[in-house]
Write a protein that holds these residues in place. Structure first.
Motif, PDB file in Angstrom:
ATOM      1  N   VAL A  24      61.653  51.665  64.320  1.00  0.00           N
ATOM      2  CA  VAL A  24      60.953  52.663  65.162  1.00  0.00           C
ATOM      3  C   VAL A  24      61.438  53.242  66.444  1.00  0.00           C
ATOM      4  O   VAL A  24      60.857  53.918  67.113  1.00  0.00           O
ATOM      5  CB  VAL A  24      59.361  51.861  65.359  1.00  0.00           C
ATOM      6  CG1 VAL A  24      58.835  51.612  63.957  1.00  0.00           C
ATOM      7  CG2 VAL A  24      59.619  50.586  66.232  1.00  0.00           C
ATOM      8  N   LYS A 129      59.619  55.948  70.913  1.00  0.00           N
ATOM      9  CA  LYS A 129      59.423  55.147  69.598  1.00  0.00           C
ATOM     10  C   LYS A 129      58.460  55.721  68.598  1.00  0.00           C
ATOM     11  O   LYS A 129      57.517  56.681  69.031  1.00  0.00           O
ATOM     12  CB  LYS A 129      58.478  53.754  70.307  1.00  0.00           C
ATOM     13  CG  LYS A 129      58.371  52.681  69.259  1.00  0.00           C
ATOM     14  CD  LYS A 129      57.379  51.659  69.950  1.00  0.00           C
ATOM     15  CE  LYS A 129      56.998  50.622  68.789  1.00  0.00           C
ATOM     16  NZ  LYS A 129      56.355  49.579  69.755  1.00  0.00           N
ATOM     17  N   GLN A 130      58.639  55.414  67.385  1.00  0.00           N
ATOM     18  CA  GLN A 130      58.001  56.131  66.410  1.00  0.00           C
ATOM     19  C   GLN A 130      56.810  55.173  65.807  1.00  0.00           C
ATOM     20  O   GLN A 130      56.971  53.961  66.297  1.00  0.00           O
ATOM     21  CB  GLN A 130      59.102  56.389  65.051  1.00  0.00           C
ATOM     22  CG  GLN A 130      60.082  57.355  65.516  1.00  0.00           C
ATOM     23  CD  GLN A 130      60.951  57.620  64.655  1.00  0.00           C
ATOM     24  OE1 GLN A 130      60.746  57.346  63.430  1.00  0.00           O
ATOM     25  NE2 GLN A 130      62.361  58.034  64.811  1.00  0.00           N
ATOM     26  N   ASP A 131      55.981  55.764  65.192  1.00  0.00           N
ATOM     27  CA  ASP A 131      54.857  55.081  64.815  1.00  0.00           C
ATOM     28  C   ASP A 131      55.398  54.343  63.689  1.00  0.00           C
ATOM     29  O   ASP A 131      54.535  53.145  63.214  1.00  0.00           O
ATOM     30  CB  ASP A 131      53.533  55.876  64.549  1.00  0.00           C
ATOM     31  CG  ASP A 131      53.055  56.464  65.713  1.00  0.00           C
ATOM     32  OD1 ASP A 131      53.035  55.865  66.507  1.00  0.00           O
ATOM     33  OD2 ASP A 131      52.188  57.573  65.422  1.00  0.00           O
TER      34      ASP A 131
END
Length: 145
Positions: A24, A129-131
């Protein structure tokens, strides 16, 4: 695809070095893309630490992912590397980065890891940050475990 063929493909994969990364983390994903583009000898395979295979590989090696949560390099049947050691081992396999990796290895590991840990602690703040974990394109799917 016939499951026997997939099994044979996986047998060939045992000779590949495995990079486990924070799936992430934008910095980690960018770093993996960087390595993929420069891995001309097809040395590496990849898996997110959060994936089932990532969790299995770290558990098998008793790696505490609360202490190492950004990058791990596994050489199956040989060794594993964490933090700056992992980054430098990866770099040593990439054309154009071998010399830099050798040079940086002269810096004592505790000193390198202070810098590494500082970046790792701030990576979400600085790079985002990614989900969810990155989903590889169909062309790259074979490189991911």
């Amino acid at each position: 695809m016939d499951s026997r063929l997939r099994g044979n493909d996986k047998m060939k994969e045992k000779d590949k070095k495995i990079i486990l990364f924070d799936g992430v983390c934008n910095l980690c994903n960018s770093s993996i893309q960087f390595v993929i583009k420069r891995d001309k000898k097809d040395v590496f395979r990849y898996a997110a630490l959060q994936s089932d295979i990532g969790q299995q590989l770290t558990a098998e090696r008793a790696i505490d992912t609360t202490k190492v949560d950004s990058i791990i390099l596994i050489e199956p049947g040989i060794a594993y590397y964490t933090k700056s050691d992992a980054a430098l081992e990866i770099g040593s396999q990439l054309k154009g980065y071998r010399s830099l990796s050798k040079l940086l290895k002269w810096i004592p590991t505790p000193i390198r890891n202070v810098v590494y840990d500082f970046v790792a602690r701030n990576r979400y703040k600085w790079y985002g940050k990614q989900d969810a974990c990155m989903i590889p394109t169909p062309e790259l799917q074979a490189k991911f475990l």
